[in-house]
Design a protein around this motif. Sequence first.
Motif, PDB file in Angstrom:
ATOM      1  N   ILE A   1     114.283  49.538  77.866  1.00 29.39           N
ATOM      2  CA  ILE A   1     113.290  49.432  76.746  1.00 29.39           C
ATOM      3  C   ILE A   1     113.691  50.159  75.708  1.00 29.39           C
ATOM      4  CG2 ILE A   1     110.842  49.573  76.221  1.00 29.39           C
ATOM      5  CD1 ILE A   1     110.203  49.262  79.262  1.00 29.39           C
ATOM      6  N   ASP A   2     113.696  49.909  74.586  1.00 28.42           N
ATOM      7  CA  ASP A   2     113.877  50.753  73.351  1.00 28.42           C
ATOM      8  C   ASP A   2     112.772  50.443  72.699  1.00 28.42           C
ATOM      9  OD1 ASP A   2     114.639  48.439  71.832  1.00 28.42           O
ATOM     10  OD2 ASP A   2     116.807  48.518  72.432  1.00 28.42           O
ATOM     11  N   LEU A   3     112.600  51.057  71.306  1.00 34.83           N
ATOM     12  CA  LEU A   3     111.648  51.050  70.290  1.00 34.83           C
ATOM     13  C   LEU A   3     111.703  49.770  69.562  1.00 34.83           C
ATOM     14  CD1 LEU A   3     109.388  53.055  69.498  1.00 34.83           C
ATOM     15  CD2 LEU A   3     110.792  53.797  67.638  1.00 34.83           C
ATOM     16  N   HIS A   4     112.859  49.378  69.185  1.00 32.68           N
ATOM     17  CA  HIS A   4     112.934  47.944  68.562  1.00 32.68           C
ATOM     18  C   HIS A   4     112.326  46.826  69.506  1.00 32.68           C
ATOM     19  CE1 HIS A   4     114.416  44.623  66.304  1.00 32.68           C
ATOM     20  NE2 HIS A   4     115.026  44.218  67.349  1.00 32.68           N
ATOM     21  N   LEU A   5     112.390  46.932  70.869  1.00 29.15           N
ATOM     22  CA  LEU A   5     111.964  46.064  71.605  1.00 29.15           C
ATOM     23  C   LEU A   5     110.629  46.065  71.673  1.00 29.15           C
ATOM     24  CD1 LEU A   5     113.263  43.723  73.166  1.00 29.15           C
ATOM     25  CD2 LEU A   5     113.108  45.288  75.189  1.00 29.15           C
ATOM     26  N   ILE A   6     109.981  47.178  71.507  1.00 30.79           N
ATOM     27  CA  ILE A   6     108.480  47.533  71.401  1.00 30.79           C
ATOM     28  C   ILE A   6     107.851  47.124  70.183  1.00 30.79           C
ATOM     29  CG2 ILE A   6     106.582  49.115  71.437  1.00 30.79           C
ATOM     30  CD1 ILE A   6     107.976  48.881  74.096  1.00 30.79           C
TER      31      ILE A   6
ATOM     32  N   TYR B   1     116.147  37.340  62.291  1.00 31.56           N
ATOM     33  CA  TYR B   1     116.498  35.695  62.255  1.00 31.56           C
ATOM     34  C   TYR B   1     115.657  35.289  63.776  1.00 31.56           C
ATOM     35  CZ  TYR B   1     120.299  35.708  59.061  1.00 31.56           C
ATOM     36  OH  TYR B   1     121.046  35.827  57.940  1.00 31.56           O
ATOM     37  N   GLN B   2     114.868  33.885  63.540  1.00 31.45           N
ATOM     38  CA  GLN B   2     114.151  33.643  64.586  1.00 31.45           C
ATOM     39  C   GLN B   2     114.721  33.499  66.201  1.00 31.45           C
ATOM     40  OE1 GLN B   2     111.587  30.250  63.635  1.00 31.45           O
ATOM     41  NE2 GLN B   2     111.282  29.699  65.760  1.00 31.45           N
ATOM     42  N   PRO B   3     116.165  33.169  66.165  1.00 32.39           N
ATOM     43  CA  PRO B   3     116.708  33.108  67.560  1.00 32.39           C
ATOM     44  C   PRO B   3     116.921  34.542  67.977  1.00 32.39           C
ATOM     45  CG  PRO B   3     117.924  31.850  66.024  1.00 32.39           C
ATOM     46  CD  PRO B   3     116.972  32.527  64.943  1.00 32.39           C
ATOM     47  N   ALA B   4     116.914  35.647  67.077  1.00 27.35           N
ATOM     48  CA  ALA B   4     116.989  37.021  67.742  1.00 27.35           C
ATOM     49  C   ALA B   4     115.688  37.378  68.048  1.00 27.35           C
ATOM     50  CB  ALA B   4     117.829  37.849  66.766  1.00 27.35           C
ATOM     51  N   VAL B   5     114.590  37.068  67.419  1.00 26.47           N
ATOM     52  CA  VAL B   5     113.284  37.342  67.956  1.00 26.47           C
ATOM     53  C   VAL B   5     113.046  36.534  69.397  1.00 26.47           C
ATOM     54  CG1 VAL B   5     110.995  37.277  67.665  1.00 26.47           C
ATOM     55  CG2 VAL B   5     112.287  37.769  65.633  1.00 26.47           C
ATOM     56  N   SER B   6     113.585  35.150  69.417  1.00 30.63           N
ATOM     57  CA  SER B   6     113.448  34.784  70.760  1.00 30.63           C
ATOM     58  C   SER B   6     113.734  35.364  71.971  1.00 30.63           C
ATOM     59  CB  SER B   6     113.718  33.158  70.299  1.00 30.63           C
ATOM     60  OG  SER B   6     113.006  32.485  69.475  1.00 30.63           O
ATOM     61  N   ALA B   7     115.027  35.756  71.658  1.00 34.52           N
ATOM     62  CA  ALA B   7     116.069  36.325  72.749  1.00 34.52           C
ATOM     63  C   ALA B   7     115.302  37.543  72.928  1.00 34.52           C
ATOM     64  CB  ALA B   7     117.319  36.768  71.956  1.00 34.52           C
ATOM     65  N   ALA B   8     114.735  38.462  72.015  1.00 37.04           N
ATOM     66  CA  ALA B   8     114.131  39.758  72.522  1.00 37.04           C
ATOM     67  C   ALA B   8     112.927  39.224  73.205  1.00 37.04           C
ATOM     68  CB  ALA B   8     113.614  40.455  71.102  1.00 37.04           C
ATOM     69  N   LEU B   9     112.041  38.272  72.880  1.00 40.96           N
ATOM     70  CA  LEU B   9     111.008  37.721  73.621  1.00 40.96           C
ATOM     71  C   LEU B   9     111.369  37.392  75.057  1.00 40.96           C
ATOM     72  CD1 LEU B   9     108.024  37.203  73.805  1.00 40.96           C
ATOM     73  CD2 LEU B   9     108.402  35.105  72.796  1.00 40.96           C
TER      74      LEU B   9
ATOM     75  N   ARG C   1     113.848  38.734  76.832  1.00 41.65           N
ATOM     76  CA  ARG C   1     113.924  39.954  77.351  1.00 41.65           C
ATOM     77  C   ARG C   1     112.810  40.735  77.976  1.00 41.65           C
ATOM     78  NH1 ARG C   1     117.242  44.094  74.118  1.00 41.65           N
ATOM     79  NH2 ARG C   1     116.759  45.315  76.046  1.00 41.65           N
ATOM     80  N   LEU C   2     111.758  40.714  77.096  1.00 36.16           N
ATOM     81  CA  LEU C   2     110.494  41.122  77.282  1.00 36.16           C
ATOM     82  C   LEU C   2     109.643  40.464  78.292  1.00 36.16           C
ATOM     83  CD1 LEU C   2     109.406  41.859  73.838  1.00 36.16           C
ATOM     84  CD2 LEU C   2     109.521  43.466  75.230  1.00 36.16           C
ATOM     85  N   ARG C   3     109.759  38.981  78.509  1.00 36.99           N
ATOM     86  CA  ARG C   3     109.441  38.306  79.602  1.00 36.99           C
ATOM     87  C   ARG C   3     109.804  38.536  80.755  1.00 36.99           C
ATOM     88  NH1 ARG C   3     109.052  32.802  76.048  1.00 36.99           N
ATOM     89  NH2 ARG C   3     106.787  32.982  75.354  1.00 36.99           N
ATOM     90  N   ASP C   4     111.355  38.807  80.750  1.00 41.44           N
ATOM     91  CA  ASP C   4     111.895  39.166  82.003  1.00 41.44           C
ATOM     92  C   ASP C   4     111.571  40.732  82.748  1.00 41.44           C
ATOM     93  OD1 ASP C   4     113.240  36.691  81.702  1.00 41.44           O
ATOM     94  OD2 ASP C   4     115.079  37.605  81.163  1.00 41.44           O
ATOM     95  N   LEU C   5     111.291  41.533  81.664  1.00 44.10           N
ATOM     96  CA  LEU C   5     110.776  42.897  81.980  1.00 44.10           C
ATOM     97  C   LEU C   5     109.656  42.766  82.456  1.00 44.10           C
ATOM     98  CD1 LEU C   5     112.377  44.832  78.870  1.00 44.10           C
ATOM     99  CD2 LEU C   5     113.122  44.995  81.358  1.00 44.10           C
TER     100      LEU C   5
END
Length: 318
Positions: free
Chosen positions: A10-15, A37-45, A47-51
Motif C-alpha cells: 500500500i502506498d499513499l497514491h493508492l490511498i 487515465y481511466q484504465p490506470a484508475v481501474s487497474a489501481a481499483l 489492486r485495492l479489491r485484491d488487497l
Amino acid sequence: MREQALFDKIDLHLIRVLHTVLTDRSVSRAAIRLGMYQPAVSAALKRLRDLAGDPLLVRSGTGMVPTDAGLRMIEPAAAILRSAEMLFSDARGFDPQTATSTFRIAASDYLDPLFLPLLMAQIKSLAPLARIEIHPLTSDSDYHAHLSLGQVDVVIGNWQKPPEDLHMARLLDDDLVSLVNRDHPATRRGWDAETWLAVDHIAPTPLHPGARGIIDQMLDEMGLRRNISARCAHFGLIPDMVASSLLVLTTGRQYCERFTERLPVKILECPIALPRLVYYQLWHERTHSSASARWLRERIKAVAASLRPPTGESDTKT
C-alpha cells in the motif's frame, strides 16, 4: 507476517485513488479528479479489491455505490491523506505561493453572501496552487466528526452558545432585522411585537428534525413564538421569495443589505429586542498548530474584517 506483506503493497497514491473512487462513486469521475487515465484508475481499483478481499464499489442501477467495507474505508483514508499532507507541508514550512494544500471549509449560508466569494478569491490569489472545497452545513452535517477526522479544516457559522470542546474565534457581529416586500403592510403601518409574531414568517429548514433555529431559541427564552408558515432549505433563495410575497425573513442586517438594490425589498427593525448574531470559525485541536491551517484561519478573519470590522475583540479558546 501476512498483514505486514499487505501493508508493504500500500502506498499513499493508492490511498488517494481509494478515497477518490469511493467518494466520487465513479471510476471515470475519479480519473478526471486525479488527472489519470481511466484504465490506470481501474487497474489501481483492481489492486485495492485484491488487497481488501472485497469489491469495494459495486453497480447499483445506473450508478455505483460503495460496499459496507468500502464505506468503512472512506473516513480512515481521508484521515491518512490529510495527515500526510500536514506532515510534509508543515515540515517544510507553509509558503502560500507554492503550497498545493487542500483547504476544506464548511460554512453556513446565513453568512453575508459576499463572504465566501471574497474568501475564495483571496485564497486563490495568494495560494494559486491550493485546492478549495466549500461544504454546506446541512441536516446530516456532523461538523464535530468532520473536523476531528480531517474532512473539513474550519467550520463557519452562528451559534447562540458555541461548542466549548473546539477552538473558536469570533468573526462578525450583526444585529437582527426583518426583510419584507416593499409593499408589505408593515412598511406603511409599522408593527408591534404582537403583529410581528403573527405575520407569515419564512425560516430555514432545521438542521435536524425537531431542531430550533437560533432566532426561535432566542424567542423561546422570552416565552414567545412566531408564526413560521414557510421553510426553505436553500437560504440564498429566500430573499427572492420574500420579494414576491408577504413572507417575512428575519436574519442579519448585513445579509439583508445585499438584496435591497437588486430586489423590491425593504429592511424593517424588529419590534422585539433580540440579541445580536455572532459568527464564529471553529476548528479542532488536530489542526490548531498546523501552519497551513493557521494561514487559512487568518484569511477567513481578514475577509470577515473587510466586510465589516468586528465590534469586539477576537475571542479565541486556547
